[in-house]
Design an enzyme around this catalytic site. Structure first.
Site, short mmCIF file in Angstrom:
data_model
loop_
_atom_site.label_atom_id
_atom_site.label_comp_id
_atom_site.label_asym_id
_atom_site.label_seq_id
_atom_site.Cartn_x
_atom_site.Cartn_y
_atom_site.Cartn_z
N HIS A 98 -24.32 -11.07 24.84
CA HIS A 98 -24.84 -12.08 24.14
C HIS A 98 -25.39 -13.26 25.17
CE1 HIS A 98 -20.77 -13.13 24.25
NE2 HIS A 98 -21.07 -14.70 24.18
N HIS A 100 -26.32 -17.37 25.00
CA HIS A 100 -26.42 -18.42 24.30
C HIS A 100 -27.55 -19.31 24.40
CE1 HIS A 100 -21.64 -18.84 24.00
NE2 HIS A 100 -21.81 -17.86 25.09
P1 AMP Z 1 -18.48 -16.12 25.18
O1 AMP Z 1 -17.65 -17.01 25.85
O2 AMP Z 1 -19.92 -16.09 25.93
O3 AMP Z 1 -17.97 -14.63 25.09
O4 AMP Z 1 -18.90 -16.75 23.82
C1 AMP Z 1 -18.47 -16.04 22.79
C2 AMP Z 1 -18.98 -17.17 21.65
O5 AMP Z 1 -18.87 -16.42 20.28
C3 AMP Z 1 -18.23 -18.39 21.53
O6 AMP Z 1 -19.08 -19.55 21.83
C4 AMP Z 1 -17.58 -18.44 20.11
O7 AMP Z 1 -17.59 -19.85 19.58
C5 AMP Z 1 -18.73 -17.72 19.29
N1 AMP Z 1 -18.18 -16.89 18.32
C6 AMP Z 1 -16.77 -16.21 18.10
N2 AMP Z 1 -16.77 -15.72 16.93
C7 AMP Z 1 -17.76 -16.20 16.12
C8 AMP Z 1 -18.36 -15.85 14.63
N3 AMP Z 1 -17.62 -15.26 13.75
N4 AMP Z 1 -19.52 -16.37 14.41
C9 AMP Z 1 -20.44 -17.11 15.14
N5 AMP Z 1 -20.04 -17.45 16.51
C10 AMP Z 1 -18.74 -16.92 16.95
#
Ligand code: AMP
Length: 133
Positions: A98, A100
């Site tokens: 993903h 950001h």
């Molecule tokens: P990463 O550290 O790059 O793997 O980021 C994962 C991101 O996913 C974090 O910023 C979380 O806040 C976000 N996240 C986790 N669960 C959810 C969810 N159910 N809906 C939206 N964002 C999420």
């Protein structure tokens, strides 16, 4: 084992989806750095950049550009960070690739300054040598 993002894509759990097409879905992060912090997620559950296919990555970037523009035009962001964490050591928590898209505002100090290894110019040159083909 499926990740939380696969459940969002399958509509098994809710999310604030702001964009969707055949290849990606984009929704707002539940723990936003600032309001509008979005995630662009491929529908195919690649783990990270290294296992994603280049066409999908390119499309993620295109969608990120569209969303980034909206953050500026509709939320008044002064700047936008695109961040992709690949691997636990890089801060990845959800192992479904993903991107950001983070709106930024003048002087918001949202990220602490990165640390820097103490290196000499010679160290940099030696590292460049390792990274060239
Ligand atoms: P990463 O550290 O790059 O793997 O980021 C994962 C991101 O996913 C974090 O910023 C979380 O806040 C976000 N996240 C986790 N669960 C959810 C969810 N159910 N809906 C939206 N964002 C999420």
């Amino acid at each position: 084992m499926s990740t939380i993002f696969e459940k969002i894509i399958a509509r098994e759990i809710p999310a604030d989806i702001i964009y969707e097409d055949d290849t990606v879905v984009a929704f707002l992060d539940i723990k936003p750095v600032h309001a509008g912090h979005a995630l662009v997620v491929p529908k195919t559950p690649f783990t990270d950049i290294f296992t994603s296919d280049p066409k999908t990555l390119s499309h993620m970037m295109e969608v990120a550009t569209t969303i980034g523009r909206r953050l500026k035009e509709r939320l008044g962001a002064d700047g936008v960070n695109l961040v992709m964490n690949n691997g636990a050591a890089a801060g990845q928590e959800v192992f479904h690739a993903h991107l950001h898209i983070i709106p930024r505002y003048e002087g918001d100090h949202a990220f602490t300054p990165p640390t820097h290894d103490p290196v000499t110019p010679e160290d940099i040159t030696a590292t460049a040598e390792k990274l060239r083909d």
